[in-house]
Design a protein around this motif. Structure first.
Motif, mmCIF file in Angstrom:
data_model
loop_
_atom_site.group_PDB
_atom_site.id
_atom_site.type_symbol
_atom_site.label_atom_id
_atom_site.label_comp_id
_atom_site.label_asym_id
_atom_site.label_seq_id
_atom_site.Cartn_x
_atom_site.Cartn_y
_atom_site.Cartn_z
ATOM 1 N N LEU A 1 0.836 -1.193 0.000
ATOM 2 C CA LEU A 1 0.000 0.000 0.000
ATOM 3 C C LEU A 1 0.878 1.254 0.000
ATOM 4 N N GLY A 2 1.965 1.193 0.759
ATOM 5 C CA GLY A 2 2.933 2.297 0.765
ATOM 6 C C GLY A 2 2.381 3.591 1.320
ATOM 7 N N ASP A 3 3.232 4.569 1.312
ATOM 8 C CA ASP A 3 2.831 5.878 1.824
ATOM 9 C C ASP A 3 1.856 6.590 0.905
ATOM 10 N N ASP A 4 1.905 6.223 -0.401
ATOM 11 C CA ASP A 4 1.033 6.896 -1.361
ATOM 12 C C ASP A 4 -0.318 6.202 -1.521
ATOM 13 N N LEU A 5 -0.562 5.199 -0.674
ATOM 14 C CA LEU A 5 -1.850 4.469 -0.679
ATOM 15 C C LEU A 5 -2.210 3.966 -2.083
ATOM 16 N N ASP A 6 -1.302 3.160 -2.657
ATOM 17 C CA ASP A 6 -1.537 2.567 -3.978
ATOM 18 C C ASP A 6 -2.454 1.345 -3.789
ATOM 19 N N VAL A 7 -3.751 1.621 -3.658
ATOM 20 C CA VAL A 7 -4.725 0.563 -3.331
ATOM 21 C C VAL A 7 -4.807 -0.508 -4.416
ATOM 22 N N PRO A 8 -4.900 -0.180 -5.729
ATOM 23 C CA PRO A 8 -4.985 -1.250 -6.737
ATOM 24 C C PRO A 8 -3.794 -2.208 -6.691
ATOM 25 N N HIS A 9 -2.571 -1.654 -6.513
ATOM 26 C CA HIS A 9 -1.389 -2.516 -6.476
ATOM 27 C C HIS A 9 -1.408 -3.402 -5.216
ATOM 28 N N ALA A 10 -1.733 -2.803 -4.069
ATOM 29 C CA ALA A 10 -1.781 -3.565 -2.818
ATOM 30 C C ALA A 10 -2.863 -4.645 -2.882
ATOM 31 N N ARG A 11 -4.002 -4.273 -3.465
ATOM 32 C CA ARG A 11 -5.109 -5.230 -3.579
ATOM 33 C C ARG A 11 -4.728 -6.386 -4.503
ATOM 34 N N SER A 12 -4.032 -6.078 -5.598
ATOM 35 C CA SER A 12 -3.581 -7.129 -6.518
ATOM 36 C C SER A 12 -2.650 -8.107 -5.801
ATOM 37 N N MET A 13 -1.740 -7.538 -5.001
ATOM 38 C CA MET A 13 -0.805 -8.392 -4.274
ATOM 39 C C MET A 13 -1.555 -9.299 -3.289
ATOM 40 N N ALA A 14 -2.538 -8.730 -2.580
ATOM 41 C CA ALA A 14 -3.291 -9.520 -1.611
ATOM 42 C C ALA A 14 -4.121 -10.600 -2.310
ATOM 43 N N MET A 15 -4.771 -10.254 -3.416
ATOM 44 C CA MET A 15 -5.591 -11.238 -4.129
ATOM 45 C C MET A 15 -4.736 -12.346 -4.722
#
Length: 819
Positions: free
Chosen positions: A723-737
């Motif tokens: 998710l990082g400091d910039d709150l990259d939600v699509p990238h974080a969500r992809s990693m979790a999925m």
């Protein structure tokens, strides 16, 4: 496989080549009903739709799509509407898969039949056949009902549908009709069975059983109706689902309130709660269990163990004690003359002649039949017969000698015959010792004696007999039973033989089979009854001899009171109380009476103890597969629910959107229902058997929790880190999925050990779907995801490997601990 033929519908029809007339057909149809071997079930689109709309996922998608439509987010609403297609398609497939066994059976049934009526051959609907019909079955056609073969040359049939045996089975015409109760058991070589196919020749068949009375119809009916029965485990699962549901609702309410307080707005709060509710909804558990229950009925039927009540599918694998009959179950159930011991100067033929003279063909006694076939009875007119009774212990025949005078032949219990013979006390003791020696080796022993009378008063002679010798009969042990007994005892199942035979005979048979080891401990029924009413050791025995039905029931009740899960075999009306009182009552299909079969939970179609042991092994394997399926559901639901709740509660953006839940459900449902039930059976017993009804031990629950915790940590860490400091939600969500899907595949691989093609597909296809959904940019955008880099996939694979390692430890424990 022998089967009892009904006498009434066949009476007077054996040589009737003209077949039935119209009035007889009408009467029989009114009495026996149509030949509806498999009842019609609603299978149209309306029934499929009715089944599909019961899925809560459908209503979740509809409701969420309407919510997005109301908010004006038409793209998201359209995506969810399209997502209805695979969800509904999966429901349709699983509905059809659940009915597959019934539909498969229907394909094996004859739709039309060639029948002779009023002296004319005609073709009719198979459903219009009635018992007594004369049917002509050509090569390549299916038998339309169960019947006895009257004529045919070089007949061979494919019976793989019923027996699983792929080789053709030879069929022969039955020479004469059954004349009475003693002739009802007809060998399988003379039967044409509904659902089996004639391969060669043309058979003329006299229909004996139609509709649900056929063997095929009973299996089909049970396999299609059993799933609706409520069982103890279903009750336990209902309680589990209720608890999980309450927890899910509390979490959902808490999450909705917290998200709203955090300032995410009402829509986000509702969406968070609804998504969590669907993720946490444990609807798979009762569905999967019901599916496995119906599957168990059909699998046991293929082993010649016909299940009459679904609860036995649960209990059969947990049996800890088997109380088994001897005759016909452990042995072949037929007497053979094995030894003739003449006395004095007499020879074998004389001894057999006396035994034949003292026998009567009209009694249909197997022992009399053997003696009449083995020896030539004396010539002369029979003047009187004094039959064998339990208090007389002998049978005496008086006949007039053609040469003048009278001759008397006697057979009976050795102690009785010897007491009526002119033998010195020392000689009598010698012969009693020989009797005990023969009985001790498992023989049924009778003695014969004879005398001449110059004059006869009309009374039964009771003294002065000349002792002629002993006749020893044996009931051969069935092939494979000794190995089955050893397998059962090696798996921790106690085997107790119960018989009405003499203690020494019972001990010899038990010793030959290895029941209780080389030196089985024997107790007689009367002593057992006294022992059960006293404190202290009560079950230090392996064989119960001279046992009455009441004593058998008392033993079963005492064993159950001690915590044993008891299976009982029986075949007669007198066995019905014990069969009803057992955890698993098992009636004999060949020799069993109707009373025994009606109260039993299982009917053994071949009366073989080895079949019972195979059924226990199949029950254990089925339950093991079910437990593995439940372990998979629990291990995957734990991180799914935990991350769906924790991430929003921690103040981060939502991890799962409705479309992601749809994706995961498309993985969970087919894997849990189709992959684990297909795991191969070992067809061998392993140590196990639990008296308590439970799915997992405390240690296994801990391991399931550990796997869920590992998966949760990996998914949660991957999401937060990316998710990082910039709150990259699509990238974080992809990693979790990606991590969750790979973890799901890893769990399936570890639990199934990739033992089947379905297991391999359940491991590979989810990963392929993850790559396709995440790496194809337009698709990823629809799913609110972003393509990952190679290092991301390596990290996700590493997380999946860690989950797989944890699950493999659980598989090693769960897969080898039978229920």
């Amino acid at each position: 496989m022998q089967r009892p033929a009904p006498l009434e519908p066949l009476e007077g029809l054996w040589s009737q080549e003209a077949g039935l007339d119209d009035s007889a057909v009408a009467q029989r149809r009114a009495r026996y009903g149509p030949n509806a071997i498999l009842a019609e079930r609603p299978t149209g689109w309306l029934e499929i739709l009715r089944s599909t709309v019961k899925d809560p996922m459908i209503w979740f998608l509809v409701g969420t799509a309407l919510l997005f439509l109301w908010l004006g987010d038409y793209t998201e609403a359209a995506v969810l509407a399209v997502a209805l297609i695979p969800i509904a398609g999966m429901d349709v497939y699983l509905h059809r898969r659940t009915e597959a066994s019934t539909e498969g059976l229907r394909a094996r049934l004859a739709s039309r039949a060639r029948v002779v009526r009023n002296g004319v051959e005609r073709e009719i609907q198979a459903a219009d056949l009635v018992p007594g019909d004369l049917v002509i079955v050509p090569a390549g056609a299916y038998f339309p009902a169960d019947g006895l073969i009257l004529a045919g040359h070089a007949l061979q049939a494919d019976e793989s549908t019923l027996t699983g045996e792929a080789l053709p089975v030879r069929k022969l015409p039955l020479a004469a009709p059954p004349k009475g109760a003693a002739d009802r058991l007809i060998d399988g070589v003379h039967w044409g069975m509904a659902g089996t196919r004639l391969l060669t020749g043309e058979a003329r068949l006299r229909v004996a059983l139609t509709g649900g009375d056929t063997y095929y119809g009973e299996i089909a009916r049970l396999s299609s109706t059993t799933r609706s029965e409520r069982t103890p485990l279903q009750a336990a699962i209902t309680d589990l689902v209720r608890i999980l549901l309450v927890i899910a609702l509390v979490l959902c309410a808490a999450l909705a309130v917290i998200r709203y307080v955090q300032g995410y707005g009402l829509v986000d709060a509702i969406l968070s709660a609804v998504t969590l509710a669907i993720a946490a909804l444990p609807e798979e558990f009762p569905v999967v269990f019901s599916f496995f229950l119906g599957l168990g009925v059909f699998r046991l039927a293929k082993l010649h163990a016909l299940v009459r009540r679904a609860v036995v599918v649960e209990n059969i694998g947990r049996v800890t004690c088997i109380c088994t009959d001897k005759t016909g179950t452990l042995t072949e159930g037929r007497l053979l003359l094995s030894e003739v011991v003449p006395a004095g100067a007499r020879d074998r033929a004389e001894v057999l002649a006396i035994g034949a003279t003292a026998s009567r063909a009209e009694t249909a006694d197997p022992l009399d039949e053997i003696l009449l076939a083995s020896g030539a009875a004396w010539d002369g007119a029979v003047e009187a017969v004094y039959p064998f009774t339990e208090d007389r212990l002998r049978e005496v025949c008086v006949l007039r000698d053609p040469e003048g005078g009278w001759r008397v032949a006697m057979k009976g219990a050795p102690e009785m015959v010897l007491s009526l013979s002119d033998l010195a006390p020392e000689a009598r003791e010698v012969w009693l010792h020989r009797t005990q020696t023969l009985a001790g080796s498992g023989h049924k022993v009778i003695a014969v004696a004879a005398r001449r009378l110059a004059a006869w008063t009309g009374d039964e002679p009771e003294e002065g007999f000349d002792f002629a010798g002993l006749l020893a009969f044996s009931d051969p042990v069935r092939d494979g039973v000794a190995e089955a007994v050893a397998e059962a005892q090696g798996a921790g199942i106690r085997v107790i033989m119960i018989t009405g035979d003499h203690a020494r005979t019972a001990e010899a048979i038990a010793g030959e089979l290895g029941i209780g080891g080389a030196a089985p401990r024997v107790v007689e029924g009367a002593a057992l009854e006294r022992r059960l009413g006293q404190p202290g050791p009560r079950f230090d025995f392996d064989v119960v001899a001279r046992c009455t039905p009441a004593q058998k029931l008392a033993l079963v009740e005492a064993l159950r009171a001690e915590g044993e899960l008891v299976a009982v075999t029986g075949d007669g009306v007198n066995d019905a109380p014990a069969l009803r009182g057992a955890d698993v009552g098992i009636a004999m299909g060949e020799r069993g009476t109707r009373s025994a079969r009606e109260v039993a939970a299982i009917v053994l179609l071949d009366d073989n103890f080895a079949t019972l042991v195979r059924a226990v092994a199949e029950g254990r394997q089925l339950f093991t597969n079910l437990r593995l399926s439940f372990a998979y559901l629990l291990m995957l639901h734990a991180p799914l629910v935990a991350t769906a709740a924790l991430i929003p509660l921690m103040g981060y953006p939502l991890l799962y959107l409705p479309i992601h839940i749809v994706w995961i459900e498309l993985i969970i449902h087919p894997t849990a229902m189709l992959v684990f039930q297909d795991l191969p059976s070992r067809h061998a017993l392993t140590p196990g058997g639990e008296r308590r009804l439970r799915f997992f031990s405390p240690a296994e629950w801990a391991r399931i929790g550990l796997v869920g915790a590992v998966a949760t940590a990996v998914i949660l860490g991957g999401f937060v880190f990316n998710l990082g400091d910039d709150l990259d939600v699509p990238h974080a969500r992809s990693m979790a999925m990606a991590t969750l899907v790979i973890a799901s595949a890893a769990m399936a691989a570890a639990l199934t050990r990739l033992g089947t093609r379905a297991a391999l597909l359940a491991t590979v296809l989810p990963v392929v779907s993850a790559i396709a959904v995440i790496q194809i940019a337009p698709v990823a955008e629809l799913f609110h995801l972003r393509p990952l880099h190679g290092i991301d996939w390596l990290l996700a694979a590493g997380g999946g490997a860690l989950v797989s390692l944890s699950a493999a430890v659980l598989r090693r424990e769960t897969g080898h601990r039978d229920p």
